[in-house]
Design an enzyme around this catalytic site. Sequence first.
Site, PDB file in Angstrom:
ATOM      1  N   CYS A  53      13.241 128.001 -36.828  1.00 30.29           N
ATOM      2  CA  CYS A  53      13.144 129.254 -36.068  1.00 30.29           C
ATOM      3  C   CYS A  53      11.792 129.287 -35.370  1.00 30.29           C
ATOM      4  CB  CYS A  53      13.276 130.449 -37.012  1.00 30.29           C
ATOM      5  SG  CYS A  53      13.264 132.042 -36.139  1.00 30.29           S
ATOM      6  N   GLU A 101      21.185 125.277 -43.699  1.00 36.11           N
ATOM      7  CA  GLU A 101      21.731 125.686 -44.990  1.00 36.11           C
ATOM      8  C   GLU A 101      22.502 126.995 -44.886  1.00 36.11           C
ATOM      9  OE1 GLU A 101      17.916 125.487 -46.804  1.00 36.11           O
ATOM     10  OE2 GLU A 101      17.505 127.584 -46.403  1.00 36.11           O
ATOM     11  N   CYS A 137       7.621 134.537 -38.064  1.00 34.13           N
ATOM     12  CA  CYS A 137       7.315 135.648 -38.982  1.00 34.13           C
ATOM     13  C   CYS A 137       6.508 135.088 -40.164  1.00 34.13           C
ATOM     14  CB  CYS A 137       8.596 136.311 -39.469  1.00 34.13           C
ATOM     15  SG  CYS A 137       9.594 136.937 -38.105  1.00 34.13           S
ATOM     16  N   CYS A 183      26.077 133.661 -46.115  1.00 27.23           N
ATOM     17  CA  CYS A 183      24.926 133.796 -45.210  1.00 27.23           C
ATOM     18  C   CYS A 183      24.813 132.499 -44.427  1.00 27.23           C
ATOM     19  CB  CYS A 183      23.689 134.043 -46.078  1.00 27.23           C
ATOM     20  SG  CYS A 183      22.177 134.152 -45.160  1.00 27.23           S
ATOM     21  N   CYS A 197      16.190 132.140 -47.614  1.00 24.95           N
ATOM     22  CA  CYS A 197      16.398 131.402 -46.374  1.00 24.95           C
ATOM     23  C   CYS A 197      15.279 130.399 -46.117  1.00 24.95           C
ATOM     24  CB  CYS A 197      16.637 132.344 -45.200  1.00 24.95           C
ATOM     25  SG  CYS A 197      15.236 132.997 -44.350  1.00 24.95           S
ATOM     26  N   CYS A 252       8.054 134.312 -43.765  1.00 24.22           N
ATOM     27  CA  CYS A 252       9.363 133.637 -43.812  1.00 24.22           C
ATOM     28  C   CYS A 252       9.189 132.131 -43.943  1.00 24.22           C
ATOM     29  CB  CYS A 252      10.153 133.971 -42.552  1.00 24.22           C
ATOM     30  SG  CYS A 252      11.720 133.101 -42.457  1.00 24.22           S
TER      31      CYS A 252
HETATM   32  N1  SAH Z   1      16.144 135.867 -37.967  1.00 19.83           N
HETATM   33  C1  SAH Z   1      16.931 136.938 -38.431  1.00 19.83           C
HETATM   34  C2  SAH Z   1      17.898 136.556 -39.522  1.00 19.83           C
HETATM   35  C3  SAH Z   1      17.401 135.580 -40.551  1.00 19.83           C
HETATM   36  S1  SAH Z   1      16.103 136.129 -41.631  1.00 19.83           S
HETATM   37  C4  SAH Z   1      16.055 138.075 -38.902  1.00 19.83           C
HETATM   38  O1  SAH Z   1      14.840 137.896 -38.972  1.00 19.83           O
HETATM   39  O2  SAH Z   1      16.591 139.154 -39.124  1.00 19.83           O
HETATM   40  C5  SAH Z   1      17.047 137.096 -42.803  1.00 19.83           C
HETATM   41  C6  SAH Z   1      16.253 138.133 -43.538  1.00 19.83           C
HETATM   42  O3  SAH Z   1      15.394 137.527 -44.512  1.00 19.83           O
HETATM   43  C7  SAH Z   1      15.359 138.998 -42.663  1.00 19.83           C
HETATM   44  O4  SAH Z   1      15.593 140.363 -42.943  1.00 19.83           O
HETATM   45  C8  SAH Z   1      13.962 138.614 -43.090  1.00 19.83           C
HETATM   46  O5  SAH Z   1      13.089 139.714 -42.935  1.00 19.83           O
HETATM   47  C9  SAH Z   1      14.188 138.240 -44.551  1.00 19.83           C
HETATM   48  N2  SAH Z   1      13.172 137.350 -45.127  1.00 19.83           N
HETATM   49  C10 SAH Z   1      12.565 136.299 -44.545  1.00 19.83           C
HETATM   50  N3  SAH Z   1      11.680 135.739 -45.400  1.00 19.83           N
HETATM   51  C11 SAH Z   1      11.729 136.438 -46.553  1.00 19.83           C
HETATM   52  C12 SAH Z   1      11.060 136.343 -47.805  1.00 19.83           C
HETATM   53  N4  SAH Z   1      10.152 135.402 -48.046  1.00 19.83           N
HETATM   54  N5  SAH Z   1      11.359 137.266 -48.764  1.00 19.83           N
HETATM   55  C13 SAH Z   1      12.299 138.217 -48.536  1.00 19.83           C
HETATM   56  N6  SAH Z   1      12.972 138.348 -47.384  1.00 19.83           N
HETATM   57  C14 SAH Z   1      12.690 137.474 -46.390  1.00 19.83           C
HETATM   58 FE1  SF4 Z   2      13.002 133.567 -37.865  1.00 23.75          FE
HETATM   59 FE2  SF4 Z   2      12.455 134.002 -40.426  1.00 23.75          FE
HETATM   60 FE3  SF4 Z   2      11.511 135.661 -38.553  1.00 23.75          FE
HETATM   61 FE4  SF4 Z   2      14.134 135.671 -39.127  1.00 23.75          FE
HETATM   62  S1  SF4 Z   2      12.479 136.263 -40.518  1.00 23.75           S
HETATM   63  S2  SF4 Z   2      13.165 135.655 -37.075  1.00 23.75           S
HETATM   64  S3  SF4 Z   2      14.435 133.475 -39.570  1.00 23.75           S
HETATM   65  S4  SF4 Z   2      10.971 133.486 -38.775  1.00 23.75           S
END
Ligand code: SAH
Ligand code: SF4
Length: 303
Positions: free
Chosen positions: A67, A47, A71, A60, A290, A74
Site C-alpha cells: 500500500c 493475504e 499510515c 477480509c 493486515c 499499519c
Molecule cells: N486501506 C484500507 C483498508 C485496509 S486497512 C483502510 O485503511 O481502511 C484495514 C483496517 O485496519 C483499517 O481500519 C486500519 O485503520 C486498520 N489497521 C491498520 N493497521 C492496524 C494495526 N496495527 N492495528 C489495528 N488496526 C490496524
Molecule cells: Fe494502506 Fe494500511 Fe493505511 Fe489502509 S491502513 S490505507 S492498508 S497503509
Amino acid sequence: MSDLSKEARRTLADQSQIRSIKPVDVRTSSDGTEKYLFRLADGESVESVLMFEPGRATLCVSSQVGCAMGCRFCRTASLGFRRNLEAHEIVEQALYARGRLLPDSDITNIVLMGMGEPFENFGNVREALFRLTSPDYVGLSKRHVTVSTSGNADGIRSLGQTGPDVNLAVSLNATTDEVRSEIMPINRKFPISELMRACREFPLKPYRRITFEYVMLRGVNDTEADARRLIGLIKGLPSKVNLIPFNPFPGARFERPVDADVERFQSILAAGGVSAPIRKSKGRDIAAACGQLKAEKDMPPMS
Ligand code: SAH
Ligand code: SF4
C-alpha cells in the site's frame, strides 16, 4: 471434461487459466481464524483472513500488493506499494476461501480490509465488487460486502455515483487534522472536513450505515476530548463506530491503550448516543492483522 474433444481440451489448457493465485501458506488460529498467503502469477504475494462468528464467516481480502498510503500504525505500509490487484485476483481470494468451507456453509461477508487502499485501485475493485455480488459469479448480497478506505473522498464520491451499492467503511482514526495528518498522510489531501462531507453526501439505502473504524493508539487519539469530538463529527450521520485497539508489530512506534482507557472512551461515546463495539483481534497467534503474515515471510522483523 471428457465430453470435450482432445483438441478442444488442449486448446483450453493452452489458452485459459482456472486459478491464477496459489495458496503458499495456510494457518489456522486457535480461535478458528484462517489466514492465507497467496503467491500471484508474477511472484508477488497477498493475504486474506477468514474469521468466524456464530452464523457468520467473514473474509477480509486484499486489493493491492502492499500500500502506498503510508499510515504510520499499519504493517502493510512498511511493505511499500508493489502493484494493484487485477479484479480476478481479488475474486479468487474469495473462491479459494469458499473452497475451504464445508459443503453446507459459505462465506457470508466480505470486507476489503486486507492489504491496500481500495480507492487507489478503484477500476479493478469495482469490477471485483460486481463479480462478488453478482448472482452469476460469487453471489454475495451487497449488504454483506464492505469497502474500507483510509479516507479518499474522491473514491467515496465515485462509489456513491457508480456503485455497486455495497457498504462503506472509513478508517477515521483521529479527530483533529493535526493528529490525523501525522498518522495518516492521506489527510493532507483530504482533510477531515472534506472527508466527512463526502460521507454525508454518500447515498445510503434505508437501514444502511457508514462504519467508522477507529484504531486506538495510546496517548495519541484516545483522550476524552477525542471521544467528544468523534461524537460531534458523526452527529446525525447514520453510522456506527468500531473501536480497534492498536495491534502492535515489531518496530511499531505506537502502543495499545490499556483496556480501561478503551472502555472509558467507549462509555463517553455511549453517553453521546454512539454505540461502538470494541473489536477484539482475532488470530493473533497466526499474525492475522493486515500485512503481518506477508511481512513476516518477506523480511526480517523491524527493530
Ligand atoms: N486501506 C484500507 C483498508 C485496509 S486497512 C483502510 O485503511 O481502511 C484495514 C483496517 O485496519 C483499517 O481500519 C486500519 O485503520 C486498520 N489497521 C491498520 N493497521 C492496524 C494495526 N496495527 N492495528 C489495528 N488496526 C490496524
Ligand atoms: Fe494502506 Fe494500511 Fe493505511 Fe489502509 S491502513 S490505507 S492498508 S497503509
